[in-house]
Design a protein around this motif. Structure first.
Motif, PDB file in Angstrom:
ATOM      1  N   ILE A   1       0.831  -1.202   0.000  1.00 38.22           N
ATOM      2  CA  ILE A   1       0.000   0.000   0.000  1.00 38.22           C
ATOM      3  C   ILE A   1       0.865   1.251   0.000  1.00 38.22           C
ATOM      4  CG2 ILE A   1      -1.643   1.341   1.374  1.00 38.22           C
ATOM      5  CD1 ILE A   1      -2.901  -1.277   2.262  1.00 38.22           C
ATOM      6  N   ALA A   2       1.913   1.259   0.820  1.00 36.23           N
ATOM      7  CA  ALA A   2       2.770   2.436   0.910  1.00 36.23           C
ATOM      8  C   ALA A   2       3.476   2.718  -0.405  1.00 36.23           C
ATOM      9  CB  ALA A   2       3.791   2.244   2.034  1.00 36.23           C
ATOM     10  N   MET A   3       3.989   1.678  -1.051  1.00 35.20           N
ATOM     11  CA  MET A   3       4.681   1.889  -2.325  1.00 35.20           C
ATOM     12  C   MET A   3       3.705   2.346  -3.403  1.00 35.20           C
ATOM     13  SD  MET A   3       7.862   1.605  -1.995  1.00 35.20           S
ATOM     14  CE  MET A   3       8.237   1.664  -3.752  1.00 35.20           C
ATOM     15  N   THR A   4       2.502   1.779  -3.429  1.00 31.98           N
ATOM     16  CA  THR A   4       1.508   2.194  -4.425  1.00 31.98           C
ATOM     17  C   THR A   4       1.148   3.664  -4.254  1.00 31.98           C
ATOM     18  OG1 THR A   4       0.586  -0.045  -4.521  1.00 31.98           O
ATOM     19  CG2 THR A   4      -0.797   1.751  -5.325  1.00 31.98           C
ATOM     20  N   MET A   5       0.867   4.078  -3.036  1.00 28.51           N
ATOM     21  CA  MET A   5       0.499   5.455  -2.781  1.00 28.51           C
ATOM     22  C   MET A   5       1.664   6.411  -3.035  1.00 28.51           C
ATOM     23  SD  MET A   5      -1.922   5.055   0.618  1.00 28.51           S
ATOM     24  CE  MET A   5      -2.341   6.783   0.593  1.00 28.51           C
ATOM     25  N   THR A   6       2.870   6.004  -2.666  1.00 32.63           N
ATOM     26  CA  THR A   6       4.032   6.872  -2.859  1.00 32.63           C
ATOM     27  C   THR A   6       4.332   7.070  -4.341  1.00 32.63           C
ATOM     28  OG1 THR A   6       4.961   6.088  -0.750  1.00 32.63           O
ATOM     29  CG2 THR A   6       6.456   7.216  -2.263  1.00 32.63           C
ATOM     30  N   VAL A   7       4.280   5.984  -5.107  1.00 31.48           N
ATOM     31  CA  VAL A   7       4.533   6.087  -6.552  1.00 31.48           C
ATOM     32  C   VAL A   7       3.456   6.921  -7.230  1.00 31.48           C
ATOM     33  CG1 VAL A   7       4.570   4.755  -8.705  1.00 31.48           C
ATOM     34  CG2 VAL A   7       5.884   3.968  -6.735  1.00 31.48           C
TER      35      VAL A   7
ATOM     36  N   ALA B   1       1.746   9.264  -5.992  1.00 32.53           N
ATOM     37  CA  ALA B   1       1.901  10.673  -5.626  1.00 32.53           C
ATOM     38  C   ALA B   1       3.150  11.283  -6.243  1.00 32.53           C
ATOM     39  CB  ALA B   1       1.957  10.819  -4.104  1.00 32.53           C
ATOM     40  N   ALA B   2       4.217  10.475  -6.394  1.00 37.05           N
ATOM     41  CA  ALA B   2       5.479  11.007  -6.908  1.00 37.05           C
ATOM     42  C   ALA B   2       5.427  11.284  -8.405  1.00 37.05           C
ATOM     43  CB  ALA B   2       6.613  10.032  -6.596  1.00 37.05           C
ATOM     44  N   TYR B   3       4.751  10.435  -9.157  1.00 32.66           N
ATOM     45  CA  TYR B   3       4.749  10.594 -10.621  1.00 32.66           C
ATOM     46  C   TYR B   3       4.136  11.920 -11.075  1.00 32.66           C
ATOM     47  CZ  TYR B   3       3.727   9.734 -15.544  1.00 32.66           C
ATOM     48  OH  TYR B   3       3.634   9.856 -16.913  1.00 32.66           O
ATOM     49  N   PRO B   4       2.954  12.329 -10.588  1.00 33.50           N
ATOM     50  CA  PRO B   4       2.411  13.630 -11.036  1.00 33.50           C
ATOM     51  C   PRO B   4       3.298  14.810 -10.662  1.00 33.50           C
ATOM     52  CG  PRO B   4       0.715  12.317  -9.968  1.00 33.50           C
ATOM     53  CD  PRO B   4       2.014  11.633  -9.708  1.00 33.50           C
TER      54      PRO B   4
ATOM     55  N   LEU C   1      -2.425   2.650   7.682  1.00 37.99           N
ATOM     56  CA  LEU C   1      -2.822   3.887   7.008  1.00 37.99           C
ATOM     57  C   LEU C   1      -2.082   5.138   7.494  1.00 37.99           C
ATOM     58  CD1 LEU C   1      -6.670   3.329   6.617  1.00 37.99           C
ATOM     59  CD2 LEU C   1      -4.833   2.881   4.977  1.00 37.99           C
ATOM     60  N   PRO C   2      -1.867   5.334   8.816  1.00 37.15           N
ATOM     61  CA  PRO C   2      -1.222   6.583   9.238  1.00 37.15           C
ATOM     62  C   PRO C   2       0.183   6.793   8.669  1.00 37.15           C
ATOM     63  CG  PRO C   2      -2.319   5.552  11.099  1.00 37.15           C
ATOM     64  CD  PRO C   2      -2.361   4.559   9.973  1.00 37.15           C
ATOM     65  N   GLY C   3       0.900   5.728   8.387  1.00 35.98           N
ATOM     66  CA  GLY C   3       2.257   5.878   7.868  1.00 35.98           C
ATOM     67  C   GLY C   3       2.415   5.412   6.439  1.00 35.98           C
ATOM     68  N   ALA C   4       1.321   5.437   5.682  1.00 40.78           N
ATOM     69  CA  ALA C   4       1.341   4.859   4.338  1.00 40.78           C
ATOM     70  C   ALA C   4       2.176   5.655   3.354  1.00 40.78           C
ATOM     71  CB  ALA C   4      -0.083   4.711   3.810  1.00 40.78           C
ATOM     72  N   ILE C   5       2.434   6.952   3.639  1.00 39.05           N
ATOM     73  CA  ILE C   5       3.302   7.747   2.766  1.00 39.05           C
ATOM     74  C   ILE C   5       4.335   8.455   3.637  1.00 39.05           C
ATOM     75  CG2 ILE C   5       3.463   9.724   1.218  1.00 39.05           C
ATOM     76  CD1 ILE C   5       0.909   9.062  -0.010  1.00 39.05           C
ATOM     77  N   ASN C   6       5.588   8.274   3.307  1.00 37.37           N
ATOM     78  CA  ASN C   6       6.682   8.977   3.962  1.00 37.37           C
ATOM     79  C   ASN C   6       7.176  10.076   3.026  1.00 37.37           C
ATOM     80  OD1 ASN C   6       9.702   9.459   4.463  1.00 37.37           O
ATOM     81  ND2 ASN C   6       9.118   8.310   6.284  1.00 37.37           N
ATOM     82  N   ALA C   7       7.187  11.327   3.503  1.00 35.81           N
ATOM     83  CA  ALA C   7       7.518  12.466   2.640  1.00 35.81           C
ATOM     84  C   ALA C   7       8.933  12.358   2.078  1.00 35.81           C
ATOM     85  CB  ALA C   7       7.353  13.768   3.416  1.00 35.81           C
ATOM     86  N   PHE C   8       9.873  11.898   2.884  1.00 34.64           N
ATOM     87  CA  PHE C   8      11.255  11.790   2.424  1.00 34.64           C
ATOM     88  C   PHE C   8      11.387  10.762   1.310  1.00 34.64           C
ATOM     89  CE2 PHE C   8      15.564   9.867   3.042  1.00 34.64           C
ATOM     90  CZ  PHE C   8      16.290  10.948   2.549  1.00 34.64           C
ATOM     91  N   TYR C   9      10.768   9.598   1.491  1.00 32.95           N
ATOM     92  CA  TYR C   9      10.804   8.563   0.462  1.00 32.95           C
ATOM     93  C   TYR C   9      10.088   9.039  -0.804  1.00 32.95           C
ATOM     94  CZ  TYR C   9      12.045   5.619   4.463  1.00 32.95           C
ATOM     95  OH  TYR C   9      12.647   5.083   5.573  1.00 32.95           O
TER      96      TYR C   9
END
Length: 296
Positions: free
Chosen positions: A94-100, A102-105, A152-160
């Motif tokens: 879940i974290a990688m899906t959400m991070t990717v 968010a990062a692509y746009p 859910l609370p840590g699903a996206i890390n801003a640094f990563y």
């Protein structure tokens, strides 16, 4: 014939001497890093009398596997291990899906408000709501005593997120433009071009997410009261801090291990699974971090 005092020969000797010094320094540093784990391993495999007398350092004395038998024979530890493996796997996906996603746009200059989005993301790296507001948020969302309170609370890390965004930005735009000329959508470009070229950084960040979730226990300490949902680190934390080892000693007999041996075996039990993941991702680790942090 070249003289022994020739500058090139002196330079080679100096270089070899520096290599030897660096190798010694790295070796000593590596041993210092490994010493605590080796000590814990030695404690977990040592006999009661050697541990009580303080003779155990880096080598097991009076080899004894009783502590590991107690740990592997404990249903609560096994249940926590299985739960933690499943929870970490789900969290990482879940974290990688959400991070990717968010990062692509954020790599697109035509995205309206991109600078504002990046500013808000960076701000969250330095400021947070705090423990009490986070607890109240999780409580109001009815996530207490739920696996989702750990995901859910840590699903996206801003640094990563910024690392992956920087890596995506380093991929040549010509590849994307060529795909768009062929009628590919953004989703198709992401799946067919961006992600296959980003395996190093994706593997590295996946490892970071997994290790962070595997080692986390504070959120579980706050949000989880159902013992069936205890992750392994929380189970280990309670054992080490409160010396709750009596239940694990039941049925072992008179040769039951002392608490120190049992704690050490539990620490090794909780540490080794995540260590076994690293060799599979080692080849991506350095390149993923260096490229994602430098290019762009």
């Amino acid at each position: 014939m070249t003289s022994p005092n020739h500058p090139s020969i002196r330079t080679n000797r100096t270089g070899k001497l520096l290599d030897i010094v660096l190798i010694l320094v790295v070796t000593i540093a590596s041993l210092l890093c490994l010493a605590p784990m080796i000590h814990i391993l030695a404690l977990s495999l040592s006999g009661n009398s050697a541990i009580m007398s303080g003779k155990v350092t880096l080598i097991p004395i009076d080899m004894d596997w009783t502590a590991y038998k107690a740990v592997f024979g404990n249903d609560q530890m096994i249940r926590s291990l299985v739960f933690t493996i499943g929870m970490v796997s789900l969290f990482t996906m879940i974290a990688m899906t959400m991070t990717v996603m968010a990062a692509y746009p954020l790599t697109k200059k035509q995205l309206k408000g991109r600078d504002l989005f990046l500013f808000v993301i960076v701000v969250t790296m330095f400021f947070s709501g705090g423990m009490i507001p986070e607890y109240l948020l999780v409580k109001n969302l009815n996530l207490l005593d739920s696996i989702w309170s750990l995901i859910l609370p840590g699903a996206i890390n801003a640094f990563y997120l910024l690392i992956i965004k920087t890596f995506f930005s380093s991929i040549p735009l010509e590849l994307e433009e060529s795909a768009r000329m062929d009628g590919a959508s953004h989703f198709r470009i992401l799946l067919g071009i961006i992600l296959p070229l980003s395996l190093p950084v994706l593997a590295t960040i996946s490892l970071f997410y997994a290790v962070g979730r595997w080692n986390g226990f504070m959120d579980a300490l706050l949000y989880i009261t159902n013992s069936n949902l205890y992750p392994l680190q929380l189970r280990l934390y309670e054992m080490v801090m409160n010396s709750q080892v009596n239940s694990m000693l039941e049925g072992i007999g008179t040769a039951a291990p002392v608490p120190e041996s049992l704690k050490a075996a539990s620490i090794m039990f909780a540490t080794l699974p995540i260590l076994l993941v690293y060799p599979w991702l080692q080849r991506y680790f350095v390149s993923g971090m260096m490229i994602g942090a430098v290019k762009g």
